[in-house]
Design a protein around this motif. Structure first.
Motif, PDB file in Angstrom:
ATOM      1  N   PRO A 133       0.827  -1.215   0.000  1.00 20.55           N
ATOM      2  CA  PRO A 133       0.000   0.000   0.000  1.00 20.55           C
ATOM      3  C   PRO A 133       0.862   1.266   0.000  1.00 20.55           C
ATOM      4  CG  PRO A 133      -0.810  -1.579   1.627  1.00 20.55           C
ATOM      5  CD  PRO A 133       0.482  -2.123   1.114  1.00 20.55           C
ATOM      6  N   GLU A 134       2.091   1.181   0.531  1.00 21.05           N
ATOM      7  CA  GLU A 134       2.929   2.391   0.571  1.00 21.05           C
ATOM      8  C   GLU A 134       3.286   2.857  -0.843  1.00 21.05           C
ATOM      9  OE1 GLU A 134       6.433   2.100   3.024  1.00 21.05           O
ATOM     10  OE2 GLU A 134       7.200   4.006   2.251  1.00 21.05           O
ATOM     11  N   TRP A 135       3.683   1.907  -1.702  1.00 22.88           N
ATOM     12  CA  TRP A 135       4.047   2.293  -3.071  1.00 22.88           C
ATOM     13  C   TRP A 135       2.808   2.732  -3.836  1.00 22.88           C
ATOM     14  CZ3 TRP A 135       8.294   2.185  -0.858  1.00 22.88           C
ATOM     15  CH2 TRP A 135       8.935   1.052  -0.392  1.00 22.88           C
ATOM     16  N   LEU A 136       1.672   2.075  -3.544  1.00 20.08           N
ATOM     17  CA  LEU A 136       0.407   2.459  -4.183  1.00 20.08           C
ATOM     18  C   LEU A 136       0.061   3.909  -3.830  1.00 20.08           C
ATOM     19  CD1 LEU A 136      -2.336   1.844  -5.603  1.00 20.08           C
ATOM     20  CD2 LEU A 136      -3.158   0.991  -3.391  1.00 20.08           C
ATOM     21  N   GLU A 137       0.226   4.231  -2.548  1.00 19.72           N
ATOM     22  CA  GLU A 137      -0.077   5.594  -2.093  1.00 19.72           C
ATOM     23  C   GLU A 137       0.808   6.629  -2.788  1.00 19.72           C
ATOM     24  OE1 GLU A 137       0.327   6.724   2.192  1.00 19.72           O
ATOM     25  OE2 GLU A 137      -1.097   5.043   2.343  1.00 19.72           O
ATOM     26  N   SER A 138       2.085   6.294  -2.961  1.00 24.90           N
ATOM     27  CA  SER A 138       2.977   7.230  -3.649  1.00 24.90           C
ATOM     28  C   SER A 138       2.518   7.453  -5.092  1.00 24.90           C
ATOM     29  CB  SER A 138       4.425   6.707  -3.680  1.00 24.90           C
ATOM     30  OG  SER A 138       4.931   6.611  -2.386  1.00 24.90           O
ATOM     31  N   PHE A 139       2.064   6.372  -5.709  1.00 23.34           N
ATOM     32  CA  PHE A 139       1.569   6.478  -7.084  1.00 23.34           C
ATOM     33  C   PHE A 139       0.318   7.370  -7.123  1.00 23.34           C
ATOM     34  CE2 PHE A 139      -1.493   4.790 -10.236  1.00 23.34           C
ATOM     35  CZ  PHE A 139      -0.814   5.114 -11.402  1.00 23.34           C
ATOM     36  N   GLN A 140      -0.611   7.096  -6.202  1.00 17.02           N
ATOM     37  CA  GLN A 140      -1.859   7.876  -6.180  1.00 17.02           C
ATOM     38  C   GLN A 140      -1.569   9.353  -5.922  1.00 17.02           C
ATOM     39  OE1 GLN A 140      -3.752   5.584  -3.086  1.00 17.02           O
ATOM     40  NE2 GLN A 140      -5.040   4.482  -4.547  1.00 17.02           N
ATOM     41  N   ASN A 141      -0.613   9.572  -5.026  1.00 15.65           N
ATOM     42  CA  ASN A 141      -0.241  10.937  -4.700  1.00 15.65           C
ATOM     43  C   ASN A 141       0.314  11.666  -5.930  1.00 15.65           C
ATOM     44  OD1 ASN A 141       2.321  12.642  -3.351  1.00 15.65           O
ATOM     45  ND2 ASN A 141       0.296  12.917  -2.447  1.00 15.65           N
ATOM     46  N   TYR A 142       1.155  10.959  -6.701  1.00 10.67           N
ATOM     47  CA  TYR A 142       1.695  11.552  -7.929  1.00 10.67           C
ATOM     48  C   TYR A 142       0.546  11.895  -8.889  1.00 10.67           C
ATOM     49  CZ  TYR A 142       4.148  12.194 -12.330  1.00 10.67           C
ATOM     50  OH  TYR A 142       4.610  12.723 -13.505  1.00 10.67           O
ATOM     51  N   VAL A 143      -0.362  10.934  -9.058  1.00  7.40           N
ATOM     52  CA  VAL A 143      -1.473  11.119 -10.002  1.00  7.40           C
ATOM     53  C   VAL A 143      -2.289  12.355  -9.624  1.00  7.40           C
ATOM     54  CG1 VAL A 143      -3.714  10.127 -10.657  1.00  7.40           C
ATOM     55  CG2 VAL A 143      -1.652   8.722 -10.747  1.00  7.40           C
ATOM     56  N   GLU A 144      -2.518  12.521  -8.315  1.00 10.80           N
ATOM     57  CA  GLU A 144      -3.353  13.663  -7.893  1.00 10.80           C
ATOM     58  C   GLU A 144      -2.588  14.978  -7.997  1.00 10.80           C
ATOM     59  OE1 GLU A 144      -5.133  12.445  -4.140  1.00 10.80           O
ATOM     60  OE2 GLU A 144      -6.701  11.367  -5.254  1.00 10.80           O
ATOM     61  N   ARG A 145      -1.310  14.955  -7.576  1.00  5.60           N
ATOM     62  CA  ARG A 145      -0.527  16.204  -7.568  1.00  5.60           C
ATOM     63  C   ARG A 145      -0.082  16.648  -8.946  1.00  5.60           C
ATOM     64  NH1 ARG A 145       4.289  16.903  -3.501  1.00  5.60           N
ATOM     65  NH2 ARG A 145       5.073  17.550  -5.520  1.00  5.60           N
ATOM     66  N   GLU A 146       0.428  15.690  -9.714  1.00  2.00           N
ATOM     67  CA  GLU A 146       1.076  16.055 -10.979  1.00  2.00           C
ATOM     68  C   GLU A 146       0.167  15.945 -12.192  1.00  2.00           C
ATOM     69  OE1 GLU A 146       4.220  17.279 -11.188  1.00  2.00           O
ATOM     70  OE2 GLU A 146       4.321  17.178  -8.994  1.00  2.00           O
ATOM     71  N   LEU A 147      -0.828  15.046 -12.119  1.00  2.00           N
ATOM     72  CA  LEU A 147      -1.655  14.834 -13.306  1.00  2.00           C
ATOM     73  C   LEU A 147      -3.077  15.344 -13.111  1.00  2.00           C
ATOM     74  CD1 LEU A 147      -0.570  11.164 -14.226  1.00  2.00           C
ATOM     75  CD2 LEU A 147       0.428  13.294 -15.054  1.00  2.00           C
ATOM     76  N   GLY A 148      -3.353  15.896 -11.920  1.00  2.00           N
ATOM     77  CA  GLY A 148      -4.705  16.396 -11.641  1.00  2.00           C
ATOM     78  C   GLY A 148      -5.741  15.285 -11.663  1.00  2.00           C
ATOM     79  N   GLY A 149      -5.313  14.057 -11.373  1.00  2.00           N
ATOM     80  CA  GLY A 149      -6.237  12.918 -11.379  1.00  2.00           C
ATOM     81  C   GLY A 149      -6.980  12.792 -10.063  1.00  2.00           C
ATOM     82  N   HIS A 150      -7.769  11.714  -9.979  1.00  3.07           N
ATOM     83  CA  HIS A 150      -8.594  11.528  -8.793  1.00  3.07           C
ATOM     84  C   HIS A 150      -8.626  10.029  -8.476  1.00  3.07           C
ATOM     85  CE1 HIS A 150     -12.061  11.348  -6.272  1.00  3.07           C
ATOM     86  NE2 HIS A 150     -12.762  10.685  -7.188  1.00  3.07           N
ATOM     87  N   CYS A 151      -8.382   9.673  -7.207  1.00  4.52           N
ATOM     88  CA  CYS A 151      -8.319   8.253  -6.828  1.00  4.52           C
ATOM     89  C   CYS A 151      -9.465   7.914  -5.897  1.00  4.52           C
ATOM     90  CB  CYS A 151      -6.993   7.944  -6.129  1.00  4.52           C
ATOM     91  SG  CYS A 151      -5.578   8.433  -7.119  1.00  4.52           S
ATOM     92  N   GLU A 152     -10.189   6.866  -6.220  1.00  4.36           N
ATOM     93  CA  GLU A 152     -11.322   6.462  -5.370  1.00  4.36           C
ATOM     94  C   GLU A 152     -10.890   5.406  -4.378  1.00  4.36           C
ATOM     95  OE1 GLU A 152     -15.018   5.570  -7.299  1.00  4.36           O
ATOM     96  OE2 GLU A 152     -14.405   6.767  -9.030  1.00  4.36           O
ATOM     97  N   ALA A 153     -11.683   5.247  -3.310  1.00  7.37           N
ATOM     98  CA  ALA A 153     -11.333   4.298  -2.253  1.00  7.37           C
ATOM     99  C   ALA A 153     -11.301   2.855  -2.767  1.00  7.37           C
ATOM    100  CB  ALA A 153     -12.324   4.426  -1.107  1.00  7.37           C
ATOM    101  N   ASP A 154     -12.072   2.540  -3.813  1.00  5.39           N
ATOM    102  CA  ASP A 154     -12.085   1.153  -4.317  1.00  5.39           C
ATOM    103  C   ASP A 154     -10.900   0.845  -5.242  1.00  5.39           C
ATOM    104  OD1 ASP A 154     -12.593   2.429  -6.700  1.00  5.39           O
ATOM    105  OD2 ASP A 154     -14.483   1.403  -7.116  1.00  5.39           O
ATOM    106  N   GLY A 155      -9.983   1.801  -5.398  1.00  8.73           N
ATOM    107  CA  GLY A 155      -8.780   1.534  -6.191  1.00  8.73           C
ATOM    108  C   GLY A 155      -8.864   2.080  -7.617  1.00  8.73           C
ATOM    109  N   THR A 156     -10.006   2.666  -7.971  1.00  5.90           N
ATOM    110  CA  THR A 156     -10.093   3.215  -9.331  1.00  5.90           C
ATOM    111  C   THR A 156      -9.378   4.564  -9.384  1.00  5.90           C
ATOM    112  OG1 THR A 156     -12.265   2.217  -9.421  1.00  5.90           O
ATOM    113  CG2 THR A 156     -11.666   3.653 -11.257  1.00  5.90           C
ATOM    114  N   VAL A 157      -8.524   4.703 -10.399  1.00  5.06           N
ATOM    115  CA  VAL A 157      -7.786   5.950 -10.586  1.00  5.06           C
ATOM    116  C   VAL A 157      -8.294   6.586 -11.881  1.00  5.06           C
ATOM    117  CG1 VAL A 157      -5.481   6.869 -11.097  1.00  5.06           C
ATOM    118  CG2 VAL A 157      -5.744   5.060  -9.391  1.00  5.06           C
ATOM    119  N   HIS A 158      -8.708   7.837 -11.772  1.00  8.13           N
ATOM    120  CA  HIS A 158      -9.206   8.532 -12.970  1.00  8.13           C
ATOM    121  C   HIS A 158      -8.240   9.651 -13.351  1.00  8.13           C
ATOM    122  CE1 HIS A 158     -13.225   6.776 -12.286  1.00  8.13           C
ATOM    123  NE2 HIS A 158     -12.995   7.028 -10.997  1.00  8.13           N
ATOM    124  N   VAL A 159      -7.860   9.675 -14.627  1.00 11.56           N
ATOM    125  CA  VAL A 159      -7.101  10.815 -15.151  1.00 11.56           C
ATOM    126  C   VAL A 159      -7.726  11.147 -16.498  1.00 11.56           C
ATOM    127  CG1 VAL A 159      -4.872  11.701 -15.919  1.00 11.56           C
ATOM    128  CG2 VAL A 159      -4.949  10.020 -14.065  1.00 11.56           C
TER     129      VAL A 159
END
Ligand code: ADQ
Length: 459
Positions: free
Chosen positions: A191-217
């Motif tokens: 989960p730690e590496w997953l969180e880093s990925f999600q954090n990048y997606v939200e900060r750098e790509l303006g994406g959005h991550c849902e609690a069920d694991g879906t990542v939207h960009v």
């Protein structure tokens, strides 16, 4: 039923009968999956040709079909030794000081991924599931999509995913991460590496991550989750019970002559924290004069990636450091470090693990670390050894009953060795039982089933 197409940098070819030495856990697990799904394993043959031809060598071993291609010397330099091992490997292990950013590496990486895509695509049927492995092949999914492939494609990263603040030091980082959005499923070790990925997606790509694991960009959605890899527990227990393992155990026990063995088993890689481990052990020897002559460290570390300069350098520095520590403390009948630069088969390793009272597994950063799990699986349930484990290995999130240490701290390592030596048997058994239950349950088959279920859209 769909077929499974596994694509990785190298294909772990089973050894022909009679040559001895079993395959590693990952190879065993993927081979089992490929038999179950009647699939194909595609990758680089490890051979170098004058010019890339796209010629595919087909083989079949033990029910597993493989297809391999040869690469040019320039490909190997730029893609494998270059971008994969001199740029991404250090950066993803938080070592931006060692990461080299060379434009030719990046273009070689793209070129080889294109070559993989071009050659593998005609082998893929419309119903096949495609499972791509590791940092060598991050853009391959996008390359396949560009060529019109509409299959379910998954990607699993075996190494850590770095924090966004580090990843942004990589030129064209956005392009690399955006290419991941071509997959249907992206798997991380923890989960730690997953969180880093999600954090990048939200900060750098303006994406959005849902609690069920879906990542939207933008208009893309991907399922991203943690799938911690395990060992082939059954196979490893069998290896540990083999005559060869018993012999290896007896050989080490006999040569220890009543001393405690502390074992380390790692590829010779800076991420494994070997110099820091030696320094921690030296601190232990300095602070525990009563233990001199009563224990030794057996460090098994075969060289890897010899063509990359940093690996030569680490080899030299460890030769020197182990020599210095031995020179400082050795007696005529005792050396504190036995430093061995060769690989061993799984049976021998299992026997050595069992003979060792303590394992020192202290990477500075590690996606998972299978050695920690193998050590647990090889122990005698009546008299198990103690695992000293880096809190920065992915395995630390599952093996909470190990003695967890900060691998950068000599004192922490030294204190943990002291504590392990004095640990009462009941505590050793209690800790081992909890760890062993996890290693047995969350094994490589569990890992593979969970990932493939997600890839099939069932997870
Ligand atoms: P590695 O960095 O190679 O793997 P690790 O997980 O420890 O690290 O696996 C090494 C394997 O090689 C183990 O099965 C071990 O037994 C074997 N090995 C190591 N040294 C050996 C020796 N001297 N002789 C024989 N065998 C030896 C990458 C990631 C890890 C991740 C794995 C799997 O870096 O974090 O756990 O992939 O996903």
């Amino acid at each position: 039923m769909s077929r499974l197409i596994v694509i990785s940098n190298r294909v772990a070819a089973p050894k022909p009968e009679g040559e001895g030495g079993a395959q590693g856990g990952l190879a065993v697990a993927l081979s089992a999956a490929l038999r179950e799904y009647k699939g194909l394993w595609f990758g680089w043959s490890g051979r170098v040709t004058d010019a890339f031809t796209g010629h595919i060598d087909f083989a079949r071993h033990d029910g597993v079909a493989s297809a391999t291609i040869d690469l040019e010397a320039q490909d190997v330099d730029e893609y494998y030794n270059g971008y994969a091992n001199r740029t991404l490997w250090p950066l993803f292990h938080y070592r931006i000081d060692l990461a080299e950013y060379d434009r030719s590496f990046g273009s070689g990486y793209e070129r080889v991924n294109e070559r993989f895509a071009e050659t593998v695509q005609p082998l893929i049927d419309p119903d096949d599931l495609v499972w791509i492995h590791d940092y060598h092949l991050i853009p391959l999914g996008a390359q396949l999509r560009e060529r019109g492939l509409r299959n379910r494609i998954g990607f699993f990263l075996h190494i850590p995913w770095p924090p966004a603040r580090l990843l942004t030091s990589l030129p064209a980082h956005e392009r690399l991460v955006l290419s991941l959005l071509a997959y249907d499923v992206i798997g991380f070790q923890t989960p730690e590496w997953l969180e880093s990925f999600q954090n990048y997606v939200e900060r750098e790509l303006g994406g959005h991550c849902e609690a069920d694991g879906t990542v939207h960009v933008g208009d893309r959605s991907v399922h991203a989750a943690a799938y911690p890899i395990g060992i082939d527990y059954k196979e490893f227990q069998e290896a540990a019970a083999s005559a060869q393992a018993r012999e290896a155990c007896a050989r080490l026990t006999e040569s220890a002559a009543g001393r405690h063995t502390i074992i380390g088993v790692d590829r010779l890689d800076y991420s494994k924290g070997l110099a820091e481990r030696f320094e921690g052990y030296r601190r232990f020897l300095e602070d525990n004069g009563d233990c001199l002559g009563k224990l030794f460290l057996l460090q098994i570390a075969p060289p890897s990636r010899g063509e990359v300069h940093t690996y030569e350098a680490i080899r030299e520095s460890l030769d020197e450091l182990s020599g210095r520590i031995n020179g400082e403390f050795a007696e005529v009948d005792w050396v504190p470090i036995r430093y061995v630069n060769q690989g061993y088969g799984r049976e021998d390793l299992a026997g050595f693990y069992r003979a060792a009272k303590i394992a020192l597994v202290t990477p500075l950063r590690d996606g998972m670390n299978l050695v920690a799990k193998e050590y647990v699986a090889a122990q005698d349930p009546e008299d198990p050894g103690i695992l000293i484990l880096s809190r920065f290995a992915g395995a630390a999130l599952q093996l909470k009953d190990a003695l967890l240490v900060n691998p950068y701290s000599k004192e922490d390592i030294s204190d943990a060795i002291r504590r392990a030596i004095a640990m009462p048997k009941e505590e050793r058994i209690r800790r081992w039982r909890a760890m062993n239950a996890c290693v047995a349950e969350e094994d490589v088959v569990w890992w593979r089933r969970n990932f493939v279920a997600a890839l099939e859209g069932r997870g």
